[in-house]
Design an enzyme around this catalytic site. Sequence first.
Site, PDB file in Angstrom:
ATOM      1  N   GLU A  73     -17.893  -6.528 -37.565  1.00 45.36           N
ATOM      2  CA  GLU A  73     -17.223  -5.455 -37.373  1.00 45.36           C
ATOM      3  C   GLU A  73     -16.005  -5.292 -38.516  1.00 45.36           C
ATOM      4  O   GLU A  73     -15.266  -6.439 -38.350  1.00 45.36           O
ATOM      5  CB  GLU A  73     -16.752  -4.868 -36.043  1.00 45.36           C
ATOM      6  N   TYR A 109     -16.044  29.247 -33.678  1.00 45.55           N
ATOM      7  CA  TYR A 109     -16.823  28.458 -32.880  1.00 45.55           C
ATOM      8  C   TYR A 109     -16.001  27.418 -32.032  1.00 45.55           C
ATOM      9  O   TYR A 109     -14.925  27.054 -32.407  1.00 45.55           O
ATOM     10  CB  TYR A 109     -17.938  27.691 -33.626  1.00 45.55           C
ATOM     11  N   ARG A 146     -30.560  14.259 -18.704  1.00 47.12           N
ATOM     12  CA  ARG A 146     -29.617  13.853 -19.733  1.00 47.12           C
ATOM     13  C   ARG A 146     -28.318  13.168 -19.085  1.00 47.12           C
ATOM     14  O   ARG A 146     -28.144  13.450 -17.746  1.00 47.12           O
ATOM     15  CB  ARG A 146     -29.047  15.143 -20.625  1.00 47.12           C
ATOM     16  N   ASP A 150     -25.519   6.674 -38.436  1.00 45.12           N
ATOM     17  CA  ASP A 150     -24.621   7.596 -39.111  1.00 45.12           C
ATOM     18  C   ASP A 150     -24.830   7.023 -40.680  1.00 45.12           C
ATOM     19  O   ASP A 150     -24.796   7.860 -41.485  1.00 45.12           O
ATOM     20  CB  ASP A 150     -23.249   7.552 -38.780  1.00 45.12           C
TER      21      ASP A 150
END
EC number: 1.-.-.-
Length: 393
Positions: free
Chosen positions: A37, A221, A107, A320
């Site tokens: 990391e 939004y 969920r 990602d």
Amino acid sequence: MTRTSPTLPVIILGAGMVGLTLAQALKKAGIPYEVYERDSAADTEKGRGWALTVHWALNALEECLPAELFNRLEEIQVDPTLDDSRRFCFLDLSTAIPKYVIPPSKRLRVNRRLLGNLLGEGLDINYNKTLSSFHVSPETPDSVTVTFTDGTSTTGCLLVGTDGRNSKTRRLLLGEEAGALNPLPVRSIGTTITMTPEQFAPIREIDPLLFQGSHPETGVYMWFSLVSSPTINGSKDTPNPFYEGQLIQSWLYKSEKDAVPETDADRLALFKNNAQHFQRRLREAIETLPEDSKVLHIKLVDWVPVDWDNRGGRVTLAGDAAHAMTSYRGEAFNHGVADAAMLSRNIIAAWTNPGMTGGIADAPDSPIVSKRAKIAREARDARARAKLSEIAV
């Protein structure tokens, strides 16, 4: 991995959610791994803000985690008292009435910091390790050597870049231009709201967990989600119990007047101004934000995956790093978990099946590239459609 290098570990670059999930899956299967990391342990935990939803990838996450960790996921829900099989609403922000309702499904809405801590339990993580380069030598094609900026290096059977949307692994793999993020013509700001039970009650009437919507005239939004409740933030048995929520606004960028202000104070003023025509409960919640609120400029970018040269099957991407996408569909973590599950299956098969002559090199990248490219494009388009149509989450 080939049969000539049975003890070389899988190298995982990035101790984010996807990297940790993959590491847990490999540890569960008894396959050696090393996690590196870039940041310090403290910085890594500090960067795990807000919350995320695990929905269609719950089964994949269960596949990756040991049972004792998976069974604790319900404990780190943002509100463990809720049965989170609720509907998901997209609101008309001028009325707070749902325009679209996505049917209930299983969920878990979990606190990101607590999830990161849970996924990291029992793992050996090497912090403060920034990638400098990697190399697959023609003389040793069954391994990959990774070098860090501090001059140290390590060798493994496979390198998996899970180092986030601005992945150094991806940029080294494809080149700076092809691996660069794509800025989107949308501007976004976000903040945390702290509420007493009385202040939270009007929002809870709309939905106690999360909702999103847009204003039909301004096109602004907004996303709201609960980040913590008294049960998990330690305030339950105190004189001052509180809830924490995540508020995000975004709007299309058409000219410089749509730019995000430079200071927290100006961003907060814009946040409140954008809410002027919201339904009363939403507007009043935003108006209560204190003047010293930290309001983040959230830079919306994506990267649509393309075929990459995986260096003979020794270097790949996940999460990602492989498909940076916007948050409007709420699926990024779920796709990352699906990547981790797929990769772990292929690694385990190569590790245990001598008939796979190429070992790890036989593990395909194509499902990540083809399917995730489609999803990344859909996530990009979701914001443009938000004013008029349903977002499938």
